[in-house]
Structure formats: structure tokens, C-alpha cells
Design an enzyme around this catalytic site. Structure first.
Site, PDB file in Angstrom:
ATOM      1  N   ASP A 175      31.300  25.611  73.431  1.00 64.40           N
ATOM      2  CA  ASP A 175      30.678  26.878  73.841  1.00 64.40           C
ATOM      3  C   ASP A 175      29.801  27.446  72.727  1.00 64.40           C
ATOM      4  O   ASP A 175      28.717  27.964  72.975  1.00 64.40           O
ATOM      5  CB  ASP A 175      31.749  27.902  74.234  1.00 64.40           C
ATOM      6  CG  ASP A 175      32.306  27.631  75.632  1.00 64.40           C
ATOM      7  OD1 ASP A 175      31.681  26.858  76.381  1.00 64.40           O
ATOM      8  OD2 ASP A 175      33.368  28.187  75.950  1.00 64.40           O
ATOM      9  N   THR A 197      47.003  21.394  81.867  1.00 65.63           N
ATOM     10  CA  THR A 197      47.870  20.419  81.186  1.00 65.63           C
ATOM     11  C   THR A 197      47.404  20.161  79.757  1.00 65.63           C
ATOM     12  O   THR A 197      48.162  19.616  78.954  1.00 65.63           O
ATOM     13  CB  THR A 197      47.845  19.073  81.928  1.00 65.63           C
ATOM     14  OG1 THR A 197      46.503  18.547  81.842  1.00 65.63           O
ATOM     15  CG2 THR A 197      48.222  19.219  83.386  1.00 65.63           C
TER      16      THR A 197
HETATM   17  C1  PRP Z   1      37.190  20.252  72.927  1.00 68.88           C
HETATM   18  C2  PRP Z   1      36.834  19.519  71.669  1.00 68.88           C
HETATM   19  C3  PRP Z   1      37.660  18.271  71.765  1.00 68.88           C
HETATM   20  C4  PRP Z   1      38.902  18.773  72.450  1.00 68.88           C
HETATM   21  C5  PRP Z   1      39.994  18.930  71.428  1.00 68.88           C
HETATM   22  O1  PRP Z   1      36.508  19.753  74.012  1.00 68.88           O
HETATM   23  O2  PRP Z   1      35.461  19.259  71.529  1.00 68.88           O
HETATM   24  O3  PRP Z   1      37.054  17.241  72.509  1.00 68.88           O
HETATM   25  O4  PRP Z   1      38.603  20.048  73.017  1.00 68.88           O
HETATM   26  O5  PRP Z   1      41.181  19.288  72.026  1.00 68.88           O
HETATM   27  P1  PRP Z   1      42.443  18.320  72.093  1.00 68.88           P
HETATM   28  O6  PRP Z   1      42.602  17.730  70.727  1.00 68.88           O
HETATM   29  O7  PRP Z   1      43.563  19.226  72.451  1.00 68.88           O
HETATM   30  O8  PRP Z   1      42.196  17.280  73.144  1.00 68.88           O
HETATM   31  P2  PRP Z   1      36.610  20.417  75.456  1.00 68.88           P
HETATM   32  O9  PRP Z   1      37.660  19.727  76.250  1.00 68.88           O
HETATM   33  O10 PRP Z   1      36.722  21.901  75.317  1.00 68.88           O
HETATM   34  O11 PRP Z   1      35.233  20.007  76.117  1.00 68.88           O
HETATM   35  P3  PRP Z   1      33.732  20.365  75.702  1.00 68.88           P
HETATM   36  O12 PRP Z   1      33.418  19.606  74.447  1.00 68.88           O
HETATM   37  O13 PRP Z   1      32.955  19.877  76.859  1.00 68.88           O
HETATM   38  O14 PRP Z   1      33.629  21.851  75.504  1.00 68.88           O
END
Ligand code: PRP
Ligand code: URA
Length: 209
Positions: A203, A108
Site C-alpha cells: 500500500d 487465515t
Molecule cells: C505482504 C508482503 C509479503 C507478505 C508478508 O504482501 O509484501 O509478501 O505480506 O507476510 P507473511 O510473511 O505473513 O506472508 P501482501 O500479502 O500484503 O500482498 P501485496 O504485496 O500485494 O500487498
């Protein structure tokens, strides 16, 4: 509506180029993200109010200035926001650090909150929510809601790279929040990644892919 500040300082833009480069390895990526975060902290704190004081120099008493009010709170969004904390603390060593834990549901793309711990008296502090990536804006909006629900009133958002969609979503859902970014990119791909972006920030910071 929240303003968007694109921080054009040449050092920020230069370092961002190497952060984006796919051949930049984990060690250098991490180092560069901290350096850019430090430079962004310098820019984002430009408008902090000062209060007059005085100090005894070896020669005489001097009129002087200190930052007014309670120390600022940084709130990195876990996990990639962690990669910016030490850089900001290099500029603002007294800052308190809270954490908001969120991940994006890969289907989602909506954020799921799993952790929130903030410094006390959050309502009296300037709060900077920190996340390298503002993609759909779902995570940033959820993090901003999490800090506001716990009392924060003066909140800014700091990101390295933003997509126009994320900026619009923050402006709609949190019109009081100014954004500080190093770049606004073209958009998002079908997986919700910023194009051209820098890939998966978490990552690349933590070497998990
Ligand atoms: C990444 C990033 C943000 C989010 C941005 O985190 O650090 O928090 O995605 O995407 P959005 O604006 O569409 O919400 P992720 O969910 O990959 O988690 P992580 O930091 O644990 O890798
Ligand atoms: N999260 C990331 O780490 N990178 C993107 O491009 C989008 C979301």
C-alpha cells in the site's frame, strides 16, 4: 539451518528509519526502498564466485575477473517485491527477473499463489527472492517453494524487515536458504503486521490506501 544476515551498513539503517516513518509519503517511500534494495544487493552479492579473464587496456593486457556462471535471477514477490527490483538492477543490470504472485488471505494469513513466471535455466542461476516484509513467513516460504519446484537450487531471500516468526518458519521449511534483512523486529500484531515494522509495504509503495 539458513543463516540470517542483518545488514548493518549505516546507509541502509539511516534510510530504513525514513522508510518506517509514517509521515513518509509514497514518492519518498518508493525512492528509499529502491535505494536500500540497491545497497542490500551490494551486500548480498559479496560471495559471488569470480572467474579469471583478461582485458586489453589502452596500455597493456591486464589480468581481470568477471562473475562466474549464468546471470543471476531476481524473483520479486508481487506485489511489494516489485518496489525493490529497480534498485537491485541498478547494481546488477544483467540480472533476469522472474515473478511470483502471492497474496495473503486476510483471515487465515496463509499465502495464495496466483502467478509464477521464471527466467529459463533457473536451475543454473543464483536466485534472489525479494520481498520487503517477512512477517509470518508464509509468503516467503510459498515463494521459495515456487522457485524450487521449478528447479532453482541456489536461493537467497532478501527482505527489508523481518519478524522472528518469519525467520523461524523459513529456517524450518527452507533450511538451505540464507536470509538477508535490514532489521529484525519485535514480532507481529493480531493482524499479522510486523511491530514496529513499516505498515503495509504494498500500500505504501503503490499508494493504494
Ligand atoms: C505482504 C508482503 C509479503 C507478505 C508478508 O504482501 O509484501 O509478501 O505480506 O507476510 P507473511 O510473511 O505473513 O506472508 P501482501 O500479502 O500484503 O500482498 P501485496 O504485496 O500485494 O500487498
Ligand atoms: N505485510 C506488510 O506489508 N506489512 C507487514 O507488516 C506484514 C505483512
Amino acid at each position: 539451518m539458513g543463516r540470517v544476515h542483518v545488514l548493518q551498513h549505516p546507509l541502509i539503517q539511516h534510510k530504513l528509519t525514513y522508510i518506517r516513518a509514517k509521515d513518509t509519503g509514497t514518492k519518498e517511500f518508493r525512492q528509499l526502498v529502491q535505494e536500500v534494495a540497491m545497497l542490500m544487493a551490494y551486500e548480498i552479492t559479496r560471495d559471488l564466485p569470480l572467474v579469471e579473464t583478461s582485458v586489453e587496456t589502452p596500455v597493456a593486457r591486464a589480468k581481470a575477473w568477471v562473475i562466474e556462471g549464468k546471470t543471476l535471477a531476481l524473483v520479486p514477490v508481487l506485489r511489494a517485491g516489485l518496489g525493490m527490483v529497480d534498485g537491485i538492477l541498478a547494481m546488477i543490470p544483467n540480472a533476469k527477473v522472474g515473478h511470483v504472485g502471492l497474496y495473503r488471505n486476510p483471515e487465515t494469513l496463509e499465502p495464495v499463489e496466483y502467478y509464477c513466471k521464471l527466467p529459463p535455466h533457473i536451475e543454473e542461476r543464483d536466485v534472489i527472492v525479494v520481498d520487503p516484509m517477512l512477517a509470518t513467513g508464509g509468503s516467503a516460504c510459498a515463494a521459495l517453494t515456487a522457485v524450487k519446484d521449478r528447479g532453482a537450487t541456489a536461493v537467497k531471500l532478501m527482505c527489508l524487515v523481518a519478524a522472528p516468526q518469519g525467520i523461524s518458519r523459513v529456517q524450518e521449511q527452507h533450511p538451505d536458504v540464507d536470509m538477508y534483512v535490514a532489521a529484525i523486529d519485535e514480532g507481529l500484531n493480531e493482524h499479522g503486521y510486523i511491530v514496529p515494522g513499516l505498515g503495509d509495504a504494498g500500500d505504501r509503495l503503490f499508494g493504494t490506501r
